[in-house]
Design a protein around this motif. Sequence first.
Motif, PDB file in Angstrom:
ATOM      1  N   ARG A 111       0.887  -1.168   0.000  1.00  0.00           N
ATOM      2  CA  ARG A 111       0.000   0.000   0.000  1.00  0.00           C
ATOM      3  C   ARG A 111       0.922   1.214   0.000  1.00  0.00           C
ATOM      4  N   ILE A 112       0.693   2.112  -0.951  1.00  0.00           N
ATOM      5  CA  ILE A 112       1.570   3.270  -1.122  1.00  0.00           C
ATOM      6  C   ILE A 112       0.742   4.546  -1.154  1.00  0.00           C
ATOM      7  N   ARG A 113       1.274   5.571  -0.531  1.00  0.00           N
ATOM      8  CA  ARG A 113       0.651   6.901  -0.524  1.00  0.00           C
ATOM      9  C   ARG A 113       1.547   7.828  -1.332  1.00  0.00           C
ATOM     10  N   TYR A 114       0.940   8.639  -2.194  1.00  0.00           N
ATOM     11  CA  TYR A 114       1.701   9.571  -3.023  1.00  0.00           C
ATOM     12  C   TYR A 114       0.778  10.652  -3.542  1.00  0.00           C
ATOM     13  N   VAL A 115       1.374  11.652  -4.186  1.00  0.00           N
ATOM     14  CA  VAL A 115       0.589  12.625  -4.934  1.00  0.00           C
ATOM     15  C   VAL A 115       0.988  12.505  -6.400  1.00  0.00           C
ATOM     16  N   ASP A 116       0.035  12.805  -7.285  1.00  0.00           N
ATOM     17  CA  ASP A 116       0.321  12.747  -8.715  1.00  0.00           C
ATOM     18  C   ASP A 116       0.906  14.073  -9.189  1.00  0.00           C
ATOM     19  N   GLU A 117       1.053  14.217 -10.503  1.00  0.00           N
ATOM     20  CA  GLU A 117       1.699  15.419 -11.051  1.00  0.00           C
ATOM     21  C   GLU A 117       0.899  16.692 -10.805  1.00  0.00           C
ATOM     22  N   ASP A 118      -0.372  16.545 -10.460  1.00  0.00           N
ATOM     23  CA  ASP A 118      -1.199  17.705 -10.102  1.00  0.00           C
ATOM     24  C   ASP A 118      -1.319  17.854  -8.585  1.00  0.00           C
ATOM     25  N   PHE A 119      -0.535  17.085  -7.853  1.00  0.00           N
ATOM     26  CA  PHE A 119      -0.489  17.076  -6.387  1.00  0.00           C
ATOM     27  C   PHE A 119      -1.817  16.652  -5.758  1.00  0.00           C
ATOM     28  N   ARG A 120      -2.553  15.804  -6.505  1.00  0.00           N
ATOM     29  CA  ARG A 120      -3.744  15.170  -5.936  1.00  0.00           C
ATOM     30  C   ARG A 120      -3.279  13.940  -5.155  1.00  0.00           C
ATOM     31  N   PRO A 121      -3.768  13.749  -3.933  1.00  0.00           N
ATOM     32  CA  PRO A 121      -3.325  12.607  -3.122  1.00  0.00           C
ATOM     33  C   PRO A 121      -3.939  11.282  -3.587  1.00  0.00           C
ATOM     34  N   HIS A 122      -3.155  10.213  -3.439  1.00  0.00           N
ATOM     35  CA  HIS A 122      -3.595   8.863  -3.774  1.00  0.00           C
ATOM     36  C   HIS A 122      -3.071   7.899  -2.719  1.00  0.00           C
ATOM     37  N   VAL A 123      -3.864   6.889  -2.432  1.00  0.00           N
ATOM     38  CA  VAL A 123      -3.417   5.729  -1.666  1.00  0.00           C
ATOM     39  C   VAL A 123      -3.823   4.535  -2.508  1.00  0.00           C
ATOM     40  N   GLU A 124      -2.845   3.718  -2.864  1.00  0.00           N
ATOM     41  CA  GLU A 124      -3.116   2.593  -3.762  1.00  0.00           C
ATOM     42  C   GLU A 124      -2.604   1.302  -3.154  1.00  0.00           C
ATOM     43  N   GLU A 125      -3.372   0.239  -3.368  1.00  0.00           N
ATOM     44  CA  GLU A 125      -2.914  -1.100  -3.010  1.00  0.00           C
ATOM     45  C   GLU A 125      -2.554  -1.797  -4.315  1.00  0.00           C
ATOM     46  N   LEU A 126      -1.324  -2.240  -4.402  1.00  0.00           N
ATOM     47  CA  LEU A 126      -0.813  -2.862  -5.623  1.00  0.00           C
ATOM     48  C   LEU A 126      -0.356  -4.273  -5.314  1.00  0.00           C
ATOM     49  N   SER A 127      -0.449  -5.148  -6.315  1.00  0.00           N
ATOM     50  CA  SER A 127       0.008  -6.520  -6.129  1.00  0.00           C
ATOM     51  C   SER A 127       0.732  -6.992  -7.376  1.00  0.00           C
ATOM     52  N   GLY A 128       1.389  -8.137  -7.221  1.00  0.00           N
ATOM     53  CA  GLY A 128       2.074  -8.763  -8.343  1.00  0.00           C
ATOM     54  C   GLY A 128       3.222  -7.922  -8.883  1.00  0.00           C
ATOM     55  N   PHE A 129       3.390  -7.991 -10.203  1.00  0.00           N
ATOM     56  CA  PHE A 129       4.538  -7.332 -10.824  1.00  0.00           C
ATOM     57  C   PHE A 129       4.422  -5.814 -10.761  1.00  0.00           C
ATOM     58  N   ALA A 130       3.204  -5.280 -10.759  1.00  0.00           N
ATOM     59  CA  ALA A 130       3.036  -3.825 -10.617  1.00  0.00           C
ATOM     60  C   ALA A 130       3.617  -3.368  -9.276  1.00  0.00           C
ATOM     61  N   ALA A 131       3.354  -4.138  -8.217  1.00  0.00           N
ATOM     62  CA  ALA A 131       3.925  -3.816  -6.899  1.00  0.00           C
ATOM     63  C   ALA A 131       5.443  -3.906  -6.936  1.00  0.00           C
ATOM     64  N   ARG A 132       5.971  -4.889  -7.658  1.00  0.00           N
ATOM     65  CA  ARG A 132       7.427  -5.048  -7.766  1.00  0.00           C
ATOM     66  C   ARG A 132       8.053  -3.843  -8.465  1.00  0.00           C
ATOM     67  N   VAL A 133       7.453  -3.406  -9.554  1.00  0.00           N
ATOM     68  CA  VAL A 133       7.993  -2.257 -10.299  1.00  0.00           C
ATOM     69  C   VAL A 133       8.051  -1.029  -9.393  1.00  0.00           C
ATOM     70  N   VAL A 134       6.976  -0.795  -8.659  1.00  0.00           N
ATOM     71  CA  VAL A 134       6.953   0.360  -7.755  1.00  0.00           C
ATOM     72  C   VAL A 134       8.017   0.208  -6.665  1.00  0.00           C
ATOM     73  N   GLN A 135       8.127  -0.985  -6.077  1.00  0.00           N
ATOM     74  CA  GLN A 135       9.126  -1.201  -5.022  1.00  0.00           C
ATOM     75  C   GLN A 135      10.541  -0.985  -5.545  1.00  0.00           C
ATOM     76  N   HIS A 136      10.805  -1.440  -6.759  1.00  0.00           N
ATOM     77  CA  HIS A 136      12.136  -1.263  -7.361  1.00  0.00           C
ATOM     78  C   HIS A 136      12.458   0.220  -7.482  1.00  0.00           C
ATOM     79  N   GLU A 137      11.531   0.994  -8.045  1.00  0.00           N
ATOM     80  CA  GLU A 137      11.771   2.432  -8.206  1.00  0.00           C
ATOM     81  C   GLU A 137      11.780   3.146  -6.856  1.00  0.00           C
TER      82      GLU A 137
END
Length: 189
Positions: A115-141
């Motif tokens: 589960r990751i919290r961030y803001v996008d390029e317009d500084f809108r807040p997001h909390v996302e739950e990611l799994s599988g390879f998408a979660a891996r890509v985010v963790q790597h970066e």
Amino acid sequence: MFLPVYLYGHPVLRKVAEDITPDYPNLKELIANMKETMYHSDGIGLAAPQIGLSIRLLVLDADPMKEDFPECAGFQRVMINAHIEEESEEQCSEYEGCLSLPAIHEKVVRPTGIRIRYVDEDFRPHVEELSGFAARVVQHEYDHIDGKLFIDHIAPIRKQLIKGKLQNIIKGKVRTSYRVVAAPATKGR
């Protein structure tokens, strides 16, 4: 504009990056340049430290991986000031590579979900739950903005086996299809 990618051994890759504010200079242009650099370099993610900026900014496009990992279909994000809030206990191992570590691919064990919290390029807040390879890509970066690299997660014996390749990267003795910045020269190399 294609930006040069900083290679293993450069100190900026080991710094913990700072959060930024909406008034960060030329942010939209920086994001566009990072995306262009990522695509030009055949990457699926790029973190600001990889282009020499110690800020918490990630650009991601895992869509090219959708054939093998359906959860990556349409997975394109800009994550600013990202902070992982939770990791699953379940883990899995997959091969990873990195634009800052050309020609090195190793199996890395990571949590299968986050589960990751961030803001996008317009500084809108997001909390996302990611799994599988998408979660891996985010963790790597995400590792990049915490001053870590994927090789920090491999067994010491594996790290010993790639030591020569790592030394060549530090010395700038690598071939890439993209522009790079090698580690600054130090005494005793």
